[in-house]
Design a protein around this motif. Sequence first.
Motif, PDB file in Angstrom:
ATOM      1  N   ASN A  33      10.479 -10.248   5.751  1.00  0.00           N
ATOM      2  CA  ASN A  33      10.022  -9.180   6.621  1.00  0.00           C
ATOM      3  C   ASN A  33       8.924  -8.372   5.963  1.00  0.00           C
ATOM      4  O   ASN A  33       8.708  -8.469   4.757  1.00  0.00           O
ATOM      5  CB  ASN A  33      11.206  -8.252   6.935  1.00  0.00           C
ATOM      6  CG  ASN A  33      11.014  -7.458   8.207  1.00  0.00           C
ATOM      7  OD1 ASN A  33      10.058  -7.646   8.942  1.00  0.00           O
ATOM      8  ND2 ASN A  33      11.944  -6.561   8.472  1.00  0.00           N
ATOM      9  N   TRP A  34       8.242  -7.582   6.769  1.00  0.00           N
ATOM     10  CA  TRP A  34       7.391  -6.525   6.235  1.00  0.00           C
ATOM     11  C   TRP A  34       7.859  -5.237   6.863  1.00  0.00           C
ATOM     12  O   TRP A  34       8.230  -5.196   8.031  1.00  0.00           O
ATOM     13  CB  TRP A  34       5.907  -6.787   6.428  1.00  0.00           C
ATOM     14  CG  TRP A  34       5.414  -6.896   7.840  1.00  0.00           C
ATOM     15  CD1 TRP A  34       5.261  -8.046   8.564  1.00  0.00           C
ATOM     16  CD2 TRP A  34       4.997  -5.831   8.691  1.00  0.00           C
ATOM     17  NE1 TRP A  34       4.775  -7.770   9.817  1.00  0.00           N
ATOM     18  CE2 TRP A  34       4.602  -6.396   9.920  1.00  0.00           C
ATOM     19  CE3 TRP A  34       4.915  -4.461   8.558  1.00  0.00           C
ATOM     20  CZ2 TRP A  34       4.141  -5.643  10.991  1.00  0.00           C
ATOM     21  CZ3 TRP A  34       4.451  -3.702   9.617  1.00  0.00           C
ATOM     22  CH2 TRP A  34       4.066  -4.300  10.819  1.00  0.00           C
ATOM     23  N   GLU A  35       7.900  -4.198   6.043  1.00  0.00           N
ATOM     24  CA  GLU A  35       8.400  -2.909   6.500  1.00  0.00           C
ATOM     25  C   GLU A  35       7.388  -1.815   6.194  1.00  0.00           C
ATOM     26  O   GLU A  35       6.625  -1.909   5.249  1.00  0.00           O
ATOM     27  CB  GLU A  35       9.707  -2.514   5.790  1.00  0.00           C
ATOM     28  CG  GLU A  35      10.826  -3.495   5.931  1.00  0.00           C
ATOM     29  CD  GLU A  35      10.981  -4.414   4.730  1.00  0.00           C
ATOM     30  OE1 GLU A  35      11.790  -5.338   4.823  1.00  0.00           O
ATOM     31  OE2 GLU A  35      10.278  -4.220   3.713  1.00  0.00           O
ATOM     32  N   THR A  36       7.447  -0.800   7.006  1.00  0.00           N
ATOM     33  CA  THR A  36       6.752   0.448   6.737  1.00  0.00           C
ATOM     34  C   THR A  36       7.836   1.500   6.591  1.00  0.00           C
ATOM     35  O   THR A  36       8.690   1.646   7.461  1.00  0.00           O
ATOM     36  CB  THR A  36       5.796   0.824   7.885  1.00  0.00           C
ATOM     37  OG1 THR A  36       4.813  -0.203   8.009  1.00  0.00           O
ATOM     38  CG2 THR A  36       5.122   2.153   7.622  1.00  0.00           C
ATOM     39  N   TYR A  61       4.869   3.879   2.730  1.00  0.00           N
ATOM     40  CA  TYR A  61       4.891   2.666   1.904  1.00  0.00           C
ATOM     41  C   TYR A  61       4.910   1.455   2.831  1.00  0.00           C
ATOM     42  O   TYR A  61       5.674   1.419   3.786  1.00  0.00           O
ATOM     43  CB  TYR A  61       6.163   2.627   1.043  1.00  0.00           C
ATOM     44  CG  TYR A  61       6.228   3.726   0.029  1.00  0.00           C
ATOM     45  CD1 TYR A  61       5.750   3.536  -1.263  1.00  0.00           C
ATOM     46  CD2 TYR A  61       6.763   4.964   0.357  1.00  0.00           C
ATOM     47  CE1 TYR A  61       5.802   4.545  -2.198  1.00  0.00           C
ATOM     48  CE2 TYR A  61       6.819   5.987  -0.572  1.00  0.00           C
ATOM     49  CZ  TYR A  61       6.332   5.768  -1.835  1.00  0.00           C
ATOM     50  OH  TYR A  61       6.377   6.783  -2.764  1.00  0.00           O
ATOM     51  N   GLU A  62       4.098   0.458   2.513  1.00  0.00           N
ATOM     52  CA  GLU A  62       4.135  -0.818   3.222  1.00  0.00           C
ATOM     53  C   GLU A  62       4.640  -1.861   2.247  1.00  0.00           C
ATOM     54  O   GLU A  62       4.150  -1.970   1.125  1.00  0.00           O
ATOM     55  CB  GLU A  62       2.750  -1.191   3.731  1.00  0.00           C
ATOM     56  CG  GLU A  62       2.262  -0.241   4.812  1.00  0.00           C
ATOM     57  CD  GLU A  62       0.874  -0.588   5.272  1.00  0.00           C
ATOM     58  OE1 GLU A  62       0.747  -1.393   6.215  1.00  0.00           O
ATOM     59  OE2 GLU A  62      -0.081  -0.058   4.670  1.00  0.00           O
ATOM     60  N   TYR A  63       5.633  -2.627   2.689  1.00  0.00           N
ATOM     61  CA  TYR A  63       6.317  -3.613   1.846  1.00  0.00           C
ATOM     62  C   TYR A  63       6.272  -4.990   2.479  1.00  0.00           C
ATOM     63  O   TYR A  63       6.348  -5.124   3.701  1.00  0.00           O
ATOM     64  CB  TYR A  63       7.798  -3.256   1.733  1.00  0.00           C
ATOM     65  CG  TYR A  63       8.183  -2.323   0.633  1.00  0.00           C
ATOM     66  CD1 TYR A  63       8.747  -2.801  -0.540  1.00  0.00           C
ATOM     67  CD2 TYR A  63       8.015  -0.958   0.766  1.00  0.00           C
ATOM     68  CE1 TYR A  63       9.137  -1.944  -1.555  1.00  0.00           C
ATOM     69  CE2 TYR A  63       8.397  -0.091  -0.238  1.00  0.00           C
ATOM     70  CZ  TYR A  63       8.956  -0.590  -1.399  1.00  0.00           C
ATOM     71  OH  TYR A  63       9.341   0.270  -2.395  1.00  0.00           O
ATOM     72  N   THR A  76       0.848  -1.195   0.000  1.00  0.00           N
ATOM     73  CA  THR A  76       0.000   0.000   0.000  1.00  0.00           C
ATOM     74  C   THR A  76       0.879   1.238   0.000  1.00  0.00           C
ATOM     75  O   THR A  76       2.031   1.200   0.444  1.00  0.00           O
ATOM     76  CB  THR A  76      -0.939   0.064   1.224  1.00  0.00           C
ATOM     77  OG1 THR A  76      -0.151   0.145   2.406  1.00  0.00           O
ATOM     78  CG2 THR A  76      -1.866  -1.124   1.292  1.00  0.00           C
ATOM     79  N   VAL A  77       0.307   2.322  -0.488  1.00  0.00           N
ATOM     80  CA  VAL A  77       0.972   3.622  -0.491  1.00  0.00           C
ATOM     81  C   VAL A  77      -0.061   4.651  -0.053  1.00  0.00           C
ATOM     82  O   VAL A  77      -1.172   4.673  -0.573  1.00  0.00           O
ATOM     83  CB  VAL A  77       1.513   3.977  -1.893  1.00  0.00           C
ATOM     84  CG1 VAL A  77       2.208   5.329  -1.878  1.00  0.00           C
ATOM     85  CG2 VAL A  77       2.447   2.889  -2.412  1.00  0.00           C
TER      86      VAL A  77
END
Length: 185
Positions: free
Chosen positions: A157-160, A141-143, A131-132
Amino acid sequence: MIDRQHMWMTNGPSAQNREATTRRALLGAAVGALAGAAVLATPTRASAGVSPQGADGVRRVADRAMDRFDHGWRTGEWDPFLAMLTPRFSFWFPEGEWRGRHEGEAGRRAVEAWARFHGDNGNRVHGRRRTVTTMGHRVLYEYDSRGASPSTAGYLNWETIILGVTGERISAFHEYWGNIPPTGE
């Protein structure tokens, strides 16, 4: 017979006062609405001069920076991303040598060292933007990311990531993780 109470209520001083009060209230509401609209339309100090294009311009600059960020992770070539940074920079990172908050010229040096370390050590990561969200002069940004090289094979991982945009460059990079430390499946 004339109802004096009715006559006094409809024609007397109280009726005139009620009409005047109603007119003042309506005028006050209209002036208040115009003043509120003027305040909302006036750029605040934090966002003044950020981007003449508004939210779309902020998003365009941030997306260009993140495209270069993703390219840096895939290839180890970080110079295009680093070229978009302002001289005074805000860099926040959750762990390791660069853990913490680095501001100003020290922030610029920290993010450069961080990028060069990953490029020089062959660290490669592929991320998928989930998402952005644009919030004023910032873009979030969510990755979902995973390692793509022998040195990052266990990375999952998930990052913001939040970028601050100033004009045509970025002035902040703040990263937060879902898994600390990141782990493999």
